[in-house]
Write a protein that holds these residues in place. Structure first.
Motif, mmCIF file in Angstrom:
data_model
loop_
_atom_site.group_PDB
_atom_site.id
_atom_site.type_symbol
_atom_site.label_atom_id
_atom_site.label_comp_id
_atom_site.label_asym_id
_atom_site.label_seq_id
_atom_site.Cartn_x
_atom_site.Cartn_y
_atom_site.Cartn_z
ATOM 1 N N ASP A 93 0.870 -1.188 0.000
ATOM 2 C CA ASP A 93 0.000 0.000 0.000
ATOM 3 C C ASP A 93 0.907 1.239 0.000
ATOM 4 O OD1 ASP A 93 0.870 0.317 2.619
ATOM 5 O OD2 ASP A 93 -1.097 0.081 3.542
ATOM 6 N N GLN A 131 -0.487 9.875 -2.034
ATOM 7 C CA GLN A 131 0.104 9.766 -0.702
ATOM 8 C C GLN A 131 1.568 9.338 -0.709
ATOM 9 O OE1 GLN A 131 -4.178 8.631 1.343
ATOM 10 N NE2 GLN A 131 -2.566 7.102 1.430
ATOM 11 N N PRO A 229 -0.363 -1.633 6.266
ATOM 12 C CA PRO A 229 -1.417 -1.676 7.289
ATOM 13 C C PRO A 229 -2.828 -1.750 6.708
ATOM 14 C CG PRO A 229 -0.255 0.450 7.325
ATOM 15 C CD PRO A 229 0.427 -0.398 6.305
ATOM 16 N N THR A 230 -3.026 -1.289 5.478
ATOM 17 C CA THR A 230 -4.388 -1.308 4.942
ATOM 18 C C THR A 230 -4.636 -2.564 4.118
ATOM 19 O OG1 THR A 230 -3.753 -0.093 2.952
ATOM 20 C CG2 THR A 230 -4.532 1.217 4.803
ATOM 21 N N ILE A 231 -5.864 -3.062 4.202
ATOM 22 C CA ILE A 231 -6.265 -4.178 3.348
ATOM 23 C C ILE A 231 -7.614 -3.845 2.718
ATOM 24 C CG2 ILE A 231 -5.047 -5.990 4.630
ATOM 25 C CD1 ILE A 231 -7.979 -6.642 5.727
ATOM 26 N N VAL A 232 -7.847 -4.420 1.554
ATOM 27 C CA VAL A 232 -9.148 -4.249 0.917
ATOM 28 C C VAL A 232 -10.054 -5.348 1.461
ATOM 29 C CG1 VAL A 232 -10.406 -4.222 -1.257
ATOM 30 C CG2 VAL A 232 -8.088 -3.294 -1.154
ATOM 31 N N ARG A 233 -11.096 -4.957 2.203
ATOM 32 C CA ARG A 233 -11.992 -5.977 2.731
ATOM 33 C C ARG A 233 -12.926 -6.479 1.639
ATOM 34 N NH1 ARG A 233 -15.056 -6.483 8.357
ATOM 35 N NH2 ARG A 233 -13.102 -7.550 8.750
ATOM 36 N N LYS A 234 -13.490 -5.562 0.874
ATOM 37 C CA LYS A 234 -14.376 -6.020 -0.189
ATOM 38 C C LYS A 234 -14.448 -4.974 -1.285
ATOM 39 C CE LYS A 234 -18.519 -4.083 1.883
ATOM 40 N NZ LYS A 234 -19.898 -4.136 2.218
ATOM 41 N N VAL A 235 -14.818 -5.441 -2.451
ATOM 42 C CA VAL A 235 -15.127 -4.514 -3.536
ATOM 43 C C VAL A 235 -16.576 -4.751 -3.925
ATOM 44 C CG1 VAL A 235 -12.829 -4.161 -4.483
ATOM 45 C CG2 VAL A 235 -14.139 -6.156 -5.153
ATOM 46 N N PHE A 236 -17.231 -3.702 -4.314
ATOM 47 C CA PHE A 236 -18.647 -3.839 -4.631
ATOM 48 C C PHE A 236 -19.051 -2.795 -5.655
ATOM 49 C CE2 PHE A 236 -20.051 -0.190 -2.042
ATOM 50 C CZ PHE A 236 -18.962 -0.036 -1.189
ATOM 51 N N GLY B 136 -2.151 3.033 8.605
ATOM 52 C CA GLY B 136 -2.837 3.014 7.309
ATOM 53 C C GLY B 136 -3.642 4.269 7.065
ATOM 54 N N LEU B 137 -3.646 4.718 5.823
ATOM 55 C CA LEU B 137 -4.399 5.911 5.421
ATOM 56 C C LEU B 137 -5.146 5.595 4.125
ATOM 57 C CD1 LEU B 137 -5.085 8.971 5.451
ATOM 58 C CD2 LEU B 137 -2.877 9.380 4.347
ATOM 59 N N THR B 138 -6.460 5.771 4.159
ATOM 60 C CA THR B 138 -7.272 5.551 2.966
ATOM 61 C C THR B 138 -7.613 6.903 2.349
ATOM 62 O OG1 THR B 138 -8.186 3.567 3.961
ATOM 63 C CG2 THR B 138 -9.379 4.477 2.084
ATOM 64 N N LEU B 152 -13.556 -1.302 13.970
ATOM 65 C CA LEU B 152 -12.842 -1.016 12.728
ATOM 66 C C LEU B 152 -13.564 0.033 11.898
ATOM 67 C CD1 LEU B 152 -11.751 -4.555 11.473
ATOM 68 C CD2 LEU B 152 -10.303 -2.734 12.404
ATOM 69 N N SER B 156 -14.783 3.483 2.483
ATOM 70 C CA SER B 156 -15.001 3.038 1.107
ATOM 71 C C SER B 156 -14.721 4.161 0.139
ATOM 72 C CB SER B 156 -16.441 2.549 0.928
ATOM 73 O OG SER B 156 -16.707 1.511 1.843
ATOM 74 N N ALA B 166 -14.368 0.181 -3.261
ATOM 75 C CA ALA B 166 -13.596 -0.732 -2.426
ATOM 76 C C ALA B 166 -13.684 -0.271 -0.976
ATOM 77 C CB ALA B 166 -12.142 -0.764 -2.872
ATOM 78 N N THR B 167 -13.871 -1.221 -0.060
ATOM 79 C CA THR B 167 -13.869 -0.910 1.363
ATOM 80 C C THR B 167 -12.509 -1.280 1.937
ATOM 81 O OG1 THR B 167 -16.216 -1.377 1.491
ATOM 82 C CG2 THR B 167 -15.010 -1.293 3.572
ATOM 83 N N ILE B 168 -11.846 -0.298 2.534
ATOM 84 C CA ILE B 168 -10.479 -0.482 3.027
ATOM 85 C C ILE B 168 -10.498 -0.503 4.555
ATOM 86 C CG2 ILE B 168 -8.108 0.382 2.870
ATOM 87 C CD1 ILE B 168 -9.183 0.177 0.082
ATOM 88 N N LEU B 169 -9.758 -1.457 5.128
ATOM 89 C CA LEU B 169 -9.634 -1.549 6.583
ATOM 90 C C LEU B 169 -8.175 -1.396 6.986
ATOM 91 C CD1 LEU B 169 -11.753 -4.757 7.326
ATOM 92 C CD2 LEU B 169 -12.538 -2.393 7.213
ATOM 93 N N CYS B 170 -7.992 -0.971 8.222
ATOM 94 C CA CYS B 170 -6.654 -0.918 8.811
ATOM 95 C C CYS B 170 -6.781 -1.666 10.128
ATOM 96 C CB CYS B 170 -6.243 0.543 9.014
ATOM 97 S SG CYS B 170 -4.719 0.752 9.925
ATOM 98 N N LYS B 171 -6.494 -2.976 10.107
ATOM 99 C CA LYS B 171 -6.892 -3.825 11.226
ATOM 100 C C LYS B 171 -5.933 -3.798 12.412
ATOM 101 C CE LYS B 171 -9.346 -7.687 10.042
ATOM 102 N NZ LYS B 171 -9.676 -8.909 9.270
ATOM 103 N N HIS B 173 -3.233 -1.563 13.065
ATOM 104 C CA HIS B 173 -2.495 -0.349 13.409
ATOM 105 C C HIS B 173 -3.477 0.736 13.817
ATOM 106 C CE1 HIS B 173 0.182 -2.636 10.826
ATOM 107 N NE2 HIS B 173 1.206 -1.901 11.215
#
Lengths: 275, 359
Positions: A93, A131, A229-236, B136-138, B152, B156, B166-171, B173
């Motif tokens: 990321d 960023q 640190p960021t992950i994509v949980r879902k796309v929709f 993490g920064l979205t 959390l 999105s 897309a839904t982004i998480l920072c689990k 940190h």
């Protein structure tokens, strides 16, 4: 003066096809291009070289195909091209990307000469975040200036640089000590076409390519997916709206209807002629 | 309301992976040219229900010089706590000094979520802060939610050039950070009876960070497109993406006194300047009336105009996404319709003016 430009090879998202179930980009049907915004960064760096002398290096993180992007920078007048390419970088990321690029930038300083300036584009068309540039600057402990629309002057002797940047409501002229990182707005210049000698040079050019192991002192836990640190949980698909009124009938009926709707609140209409 | 709040002993160590050490939702109450950015109030309105769901404070940060007067506004819009750093060195935005001030506050109070408006300076600051905190920064979020059990933030945003969300998480940190597009969410009505606390904070600046200087600032509207303030926007896309289409659109906009907007396609074709682009990579607009002509309505465009008061779409394709979000969907050939509509409006407006004159 030694300037480094950060460039990225990206899928041409405008023409990208998405897998209908997983919504991931279908890479097989997608053409790779150099991120359009990055060409403005290259142009800015090459112009600085033409005005103040010195050299320009370019750096890209990506798969082996990114050699093409490095060659494009050579075509435009960049002197040295570098790539970091390794599966360890995959899935990064913006935090992990900025870390890897900052480590590679330090290696370029050791390999070529200390850097005075890094220039990046405004944002990539695939990540769309803007960023990474500021992230690299913070990692290096350098000054950062985003949304730069003009490089006013460089005072090399005093290690100062003056730029114009867009802020929230206009622009400001800022003087910053060097080394600094600039993220340039596409309005800063018009990227040039390659000259014939540079095209010839670029065609045969082989960038220096480093793997993660080549980067001395790198913390592997900060690279790639692991360092993100960021992950994509879902796309929709975007939320489906309920839909409004269909305006039907002949062209004349439609015109009549729209005229009525638009004139419901005449105070919203700012006529320019005098009444 | 409380005035001075300075903890005697503060824990300024930072462990971004010790999740339980971080509590509260903060928003950046960005001040520019002395005024609160509208997005700060939008952030408060969006974050209030999230803070309630997590049963935690909603804090707002004010950085600048002479900015304390905005604290009451932030409280009226939903903040429980306002953290103010009022310092002459913060008179103008500079990444390094703003970063230094905000970083110290975040480490001092450890909010679990930190939201910024995606303004030029807000994005700049958020990127710097997230790097130093290694969290993490979205970017450019358009929808916010929380998962209560896991605490959390669900941020999105349009992805892949705006083809999909897309839904982004920072689990793992903290803080979980996001920038939010201005004018995508709405601000709430102020409640002047709301109670909150104003905490005046002190921070230190390293001398090296003061070396960058602002020589001059110039205020200007964004490229003079007038998009952000217009009551009516007439926007066009590649369905009418040629010189004739542009002229028809400009004629209609002229009659309505409207600003001209554009999809990314026609901007990239070079038909009109980038300052006219509406959407994720352009301007977000919220006019009273938005007329979309020959625009199919990719997500990238929709996020930039979907909160407009009345949306009128004119398109030959009844299935185009824009036709689904429009209040009025007109299936028509714009090349045929626009000249007639412009003429009809011209006639009708003469009537209106005559009425005004005779009254």
């Amino acid at each position: 003066m030694h300037t480094l430009v950060l460039v990225k090879q990206v899928p041409d998202t405008k023409n990208a096809k998405l897998h209908p179930v997983t919504y991931t980009i279908d890479r097989s049907s997608t053409v790779n291009i150099t991120n359009p915004s990055d060409l403005h960064a290259v142009e800015a760096a090459v112009r600085l070289k033409e005005t103040y002398g010195g050299i320009v290096s370019s750096l890209s993180m990506g798969p082996p195909s990114a050699v093409e992007t490095i060659r494009e920078t050579i075509q435009m007048g960049v002197d040295h091209g570098f790539m970091i390419s390794d599966r360890a970088f995959a899935g990064a990321d913006t935090l992990a990307t900025a870390y890897a690029l900052s480590i590679a930038a330090q290696k370029i300083e050791r390999t070529v000469s200390p850097l005075d300036l890094i220039i990046t584009g405004k944002m990539t068309i695939d990540g769309d975040t803007g960023q990474v540039g500021p992230g690299v600057a913070r990692r290096l402990g350098w000054y950062v200036l985003t949304n730069v629309v003009d490089i006013v002057e460089v005072q090399l002797k005093d290690r100062l640089m003056t730029v114009r940047r867009q802020n929230n409501s206009g622009y400001e002229v800022v003087r910053t000590p060097l080394p600094a990182l600039l993220a340039v707005d596409p309005s800063i210049n018009k990227p040039r076409r390659a000259s014939m000698p540079n095209m010839v040079r670029a065609a045969r050019y082989q960038p220096t390519i480093w793997s993660a192991n080549d980067l001395e002192g790198v913390d592997r836990s900060k690279l790639g997916l692991k360092g993100s640190p960021t992950i994509v949980r879902k796309v929709f698909p975007p939320p489906k709206p309920e839909g409004g009124e269909r305006v039907e009938g002949s062209l004349e009926d439609q015109v009549k209807f729209l005229t009525k709707i638009l004139l419901e609140r005449p105070e919203w209409i700012k006529t320019r002629e005098k009444v | 309301m409380a005035e001075e709040h300075q903890k005697e002993v503060v824990d300024e160590t930072v462990d971004v992976k010790d999740l339980d050490a971080w509590r509260g939702i903060w928003i950046y109450g960005e001040v520019h040219d002395g005024e609160l950015e509208g997005v700060a109030l939008e952030l408060l309105h969006a974050a209030r229900p999230l803070a309630d769901a997590l049963e935690t404070e909603l804090g707002a940060v004010l950085l600048g010089s002479g900015v304390k007067r905005h604290a009451e506004t932030l409280i009226a819009h939903g903040a429980d706590n306002v953290y103010v750093v009022d310092h002459p060195e913060l008179a103008n935005y500079r990444t390094e000094v703003y970063h230094e001030a905000l970083y110290q506050l975040i480490v001092r109070y450890k909010p679990e979520i930190m939201l910024f408006g995606s303004t030029a300076n807000g994005k700049d600051l958020a990127s710097a802060i997230a790097t130093d905190l290694e969290t993490g920064l979205t970017a450019d979020t358009t929808m916010l939610g929380v998962n209560k059990e896991e605490r959390l933030l669900e941020a999105s945003r349009p992805a892949f050039g705006g083809n999909i969300m897309a839904t982004i998480l920072c689990k793992k940190h903290r803080p979980q950070m996001a920038t939010v597009r201005p004018r995508v969410m709405r601000a709430g009505e102020p409640d002047v009876t709301r109670q909150g606390k104003i905490n005046e904070e002190s921070v230190t600046f390293s001398s090296q960070n003061l070396l960058k200087t602002i020589i001059e600032t110039v205020k200007e509207s964004s490229g003079d497109s007038g998009l952000e303030t217009a009551d009516i926007v007439v926007a066009f896309g590649k369905g009418v993406g040629d010189q004739r289409g542009l002229e028809m659109v400009q004629a209609l906009a002229g009659v309505l006194g409207a600003a001209v907007g554009a999809s990314r396609d026609v901007v990239e074709m070079g038909l009109i300047g980038r300052e006219h682009q509406v959407g994720q990579t352009g301007v977000t607009v919220m006019p009273k009336i938005y007329i979309a002509i020959g625009i199919s309505g990719a997500v990238q465009h929709l996020v930039g105009m979907q909160n407009s008061g009345t949306i009128i779409a004119i398109n030959t394709d009844p299935e185009a996404p824009i036709m689904k979000i429009a209040h009025y969907a007109v299936v028509a050939d714009a090349y045929a319709l626009l000249p007639k509509l412009t003429a009809s409006l011209n006639e009708a407006l003469k009537e209106v003016k005559r009425d005004v004159l005779t009254v």
